[in-house]
Motif scaffolding. Structure first.
Motif, PDB file in Angstrom:
ATOM      1  N   ALA A  76      36.514  28.743  56.053  1.00 29.19           N
ATOM      2  CA  ALA A  76      36.191  29.714  55.008  1.00 29.19           C
ATOM      3  C   ALA A  76      35.821  31.065  55.614  1.00 29.19           C
ATOM      4  O   ALA A  76      36.149  32.121  55.054  1.00 29.19           O
ATOM      5  N   ALA A  77      35.125  31.069  56.759  1.00 29.40           N
ATOM      6  CA  ALA A  77      34.735  32.324  57.404  1.00 29.40           C
ATOM      7  C   ALA A  77      35.963  33.119  57.821  1.00 29.40           C
ATOM      8  O   ALA A  77      36.008  34.344  57.660  1.00 29.40           O
ATOM      9  N   LEU A 128      41.092  36.881  64.929  1.00 25.90           N
ATOM     10  CA  LEU A 128      39.728  37.334  64.736  1.00 25.90           C
ATOM     11  C   LEU A 128      38.901  36.997  65.977  1.00 25.90           C
ATOM     12  O   LEU A 128      39.102  35.961  66.611  1.00 25.90           O
ATOM     13  N   ALA A 129      37.971  37.876  66.305  1.00 26.87           N
ATOM     14  CA  ALA A 129      37.161  37.690  67.511  1.00 26.87           C
ATOM     15  C   ALA A 129      35.896  36.913  67.203  1.00 26.87           C
ATOM     16  O   ALA A 129      35.452  36.829  66.054  1.00 26.87           O
ATOM     17  N   ILE A 130      35.292  36.360  68.243  1.00 26.81           N
ATOM     18  CA  ILE A 130      33.991  35.694  68.134  1.00 26.81           C
ATOM     19  C   ILE A 130      33.045  36.361  69.122  1.00 26.81           C
ATOM     20  O   ILE A 130      33.316  36.437  70.322  1.00 26.81           O
ATOM     21  N   SER A 131      31.936  36.881  68.595  1.00 22.12           N
ATOM     22  CA  SER A 131      30.894  37.498  69.418  1.00 22.12           C
ATOM     23  C   SER A 131      29.595  36.734  69.199  1.00 22.12           C
ATOM     24  O   SER A 131      29.338  36.233  68.108  1.00 22.12           O
ATOM     25  N   LEU A 164      33.663  37.821  63.916  1.00 22.91           N
ATOM     26  CA  LEU A 164      32.384  37.273  63.476  1.00 22.91           C
ATOM     27  C   LEU A 164      31.426  37.263  64.649  1.00 22.91           C
ATOM     28  O   LEU A 164      31.755  36.798  65.742  1.00 22.91           O
ATOM     29  N   ASP A 165      30.232  37.804  64.419  1.00 26.92           N
ATOM     30  CA  ASP A 165      29.165  37.755  65.417  1.00 26.92           C
ATOM     31  C   ASP A 165      28.114  36.770  64.942  1.00 26.92           C
ATOM     32  O   ASP A 165      27.754  36.746  63.761  1.00 26.92           O
ATOM     33  N   ILE A 169      35.345  46.131  63.777  1.00 29.66           N
ATOM     34  CA  ILE A 169      34.092  45.869  63.074  1.00 29.66           C
ATOM     35  C   ILE A 169      33.873  44.366  62.952  1.00 29.66           C
ATOM     36  O   ILE A 169      34.706  43.655  62.380  1.00 29.66           O
ATOM     37  N   PHE A 170      32.742  43.898  63.498  1.00 33.08           N
ATOM     38  CA  PHE A 170      32.371  42.482  63.420  1.00 33.08           C
ATOM     39  C   PHE A 170      31.221  42.332  62.418  1.00 33.08           C
ATOM     40  O   PHE A 170      30.321  43.180  62.365  1.00 33.08           O
TER      41      PHE A 170
END
Length: 503
Positions: free
Chosen positions: A387-388, A438-441, A400-401, A358-359
């Motif tokens: 912070a993110a 964590l992924a970046i979309s 995070l998208d 889940i992003f």
């Protein structure tokens, strides 16, 4: 940019040093290779699996293209190993085998340790003629179970992929093309296979592959010319509709190989670092990932436009992008309404598709301008990114998208630097917490008619998933479905460049 790359390289190096398997050679206790040599008449299943008969449905060990008999699994998840005397005199080759084991250790929950007194262990020997392995965990034996690796034949171009291939057999996997459904994906040229080798191309009955689709890119897939009478003519190749797929790679584990190991051994927590696959593995999609998009605004729409968490079929997705979080005082913020929706989605995921990622999306029409403001200032970018990472992790999210609607006046270089700052912050947070990164979309609008549109291809190396979108105008259906905007956007194309691989 150079400073950023140097920082990431340093983080990776630290992980490798502390995660690397250490082996202390002991020539006095090492077994002599001649005592481990196989009988010249030894037979091999599928060409390189030693000590097992042809499969049947009655012996209890077949049924998937991996072992189903628990007695043949390394249930402790710890695999002792030892090197023969010859290998201990070949430090470069020995290190390649250790590197192969290190990949398993980083990508799965299996651990490799130097053997002390264990009677069930992998005995790595320098076979003069071939590469092979016993299958699964064998009965106790003071000489261990063999993994034969020819010093001349099993280390192509100084790589450890063949060693990974044989270790896959040792932990309980057959070749990919032995699957029941293989004839849907590959053709077999029986006329170019010797009669006494045709049984090497058998396929098993009732086989599944742990819910995974056919993997042309598996390190366990035969090459095109294996067992050929005429080595210039293929014996196995992808069907016409998959003709661009490569088979028989020995560079290393594919993404699907890793997923199947983790399913077989019920791995629930993956280490920080996973190897980057060399290519896609899902023949039905250009990538092994399938994205779904969930808009919080859909919950308040009237009529047919209304959409809630309970309406989403979680099994359709491998990741879901939920819109939108907000940015308050330069920080990622999750409001109470969104938090409640996320909890519902996570509960639904846990019930139907536990592997779903889940992003959280930010940006859109509300916060793209705020992102531009942050991106223009290096210290604000750093603070936001750090912070993110903490907010996403504490909320149990996977990435995070950023749906960035470009605002005139922001130089593309500033946006690229902002994404690099996110990438760096996520890598550091992953290392500090020993968690999957964590992924970046991204959703970027690349319509060339828009002022300063973002170059999506240029973002490829910096992120994990790029969704390329374009605007169109909602016609008369806008009022009937309750869409609040004058314009709606549609995803046109989705690319996954798999620098991140928790799946």
């Amino acid at each position: 940019m150079e400073r950023f790359l140097r920082c990431i390289w340093t983080i990776t190096l630290v992980v490798q040093i502390y995660g690397r398997i250490v082996y202390k050679p002991n020539p006095e206790s090492a077994l002599d290779d001649t005592s481990l040599a196989l009988n010249l008449n030894a037979t091999f299943l599928e060409g390189d699996i030693f000590g097992i008969d042809a499969p049947s449905d009655t012996n209890g060990i077949f049924g998937k293209n991996g072992v189903v008999d628990d007695t043949l699994k390394w249930k402790s998840l710890v695999i002792p190993f030892a090197f023969s005397k010859t290998f201990q005199n070949e430090p470069d080759r020995m290190q390649l085998v250790l590197d192969a084991m290190d990949v398993f250790q980083k990508a799965t929950c299996l651990t490799f340790v130097q053997r002390t007194t264990e009677m069930q262990y992998l005995q790595i020997l320098a076979d003069p003629m071939r590469c092979y392995s016993n299958f699964g965990k064998q009965e106790p034996n003071p000489k261990g179970q063999r993994v034969g690796l020819s010093l001349n034949l099993c280390f192509e171009d100084g790589k450890s992929g063949i060693a990974q291939h044989e270790i896959m057999h040792a932990i309980g996997f057959y070749h990919e093309q032995s699957r029941l459904d293989r004839d849907e994906y590959v053709d077999i040229n029986w006329s170019n296979i010797p009669e006494d080798k045709k049984d090497q191309f058998q396929k098993y009955t009732n086989t599944t592959a742990f819910g995974e689709t056919y993997d042309f890119n598996s390190v366990l897939h035969y090459g095109m010319y294996d067992f050929a009478i005429d080595r210039t003519v293929w014996t196995i190749r992808p069907k016409e509709k998959y003709k661009d797929r490569k088979i028989g790679q020995r560079d290393g584990l594919s993404a699907t190989d890793i997923r199947k190991i983790n399913k077989m051994y019920n791995c629930t927590k993956l280490p920080t670092t996973t190897p980057t696959p060399s290519g896609p593995s899902d023949p039905k999609f250009d990538t092994p990932h399938r994205g779904c998009y969930y808009s919080l605004a859909g919950e308040s729409r009237p009529g047919n436009g209304k959409f809630t968490a309970g309406d989403l079929d979680m099994t359709l997705c491998t990741y879901i992008i939920v819109a939108f979080g907000s940015i308050k005082n330069g920080r990622l913020t999750i409001g109470s309404d969104l938090s409640a929706t996320l909890e519902k989605l996570k509960a639904s995921r846990d019930n139907s598709n536990p592997n779903l990622k889940i992003f959280l999306s930010v940006g859109g029409s509300a916060d793209s301008a705020t992102i531009s403001t942050i991106a223009r200032n290096a210290s604000k970018s750093h603070a936001y990114a750090r912070a993110a990472a903490l907010q996403l992790r504490s909320s149990g999210l996977d990435g995070l998208d950023i749906m960035y609607q470009h605002k005139a006046g922001l130089e593309p270089a500033k946006f690229f630097s902002f994404i690099q700052e996110l990438q760096r912050a996520f890598a550091i947070e992953s290392y500090e917490t020993d968690s999957v990164r964590l992924a970046i979309s991204l959703v970027v609008f690349s319509d060339p008619t828009l002022t300063g549109s973002i170059n999506a291809k240029g973002l490829d190396p910096l992120v994990d998933i790029v969704n390329v979108a374009a605007y169109d105008f909602a016609g008369t259906d806008r009022k009937s479905i309750g869409h609040p905007l004058q314009r709606r956007w549609a995803l046109l194309e989705c690319h996954n460049f798999i620098t991140w691989n928790p799946f």
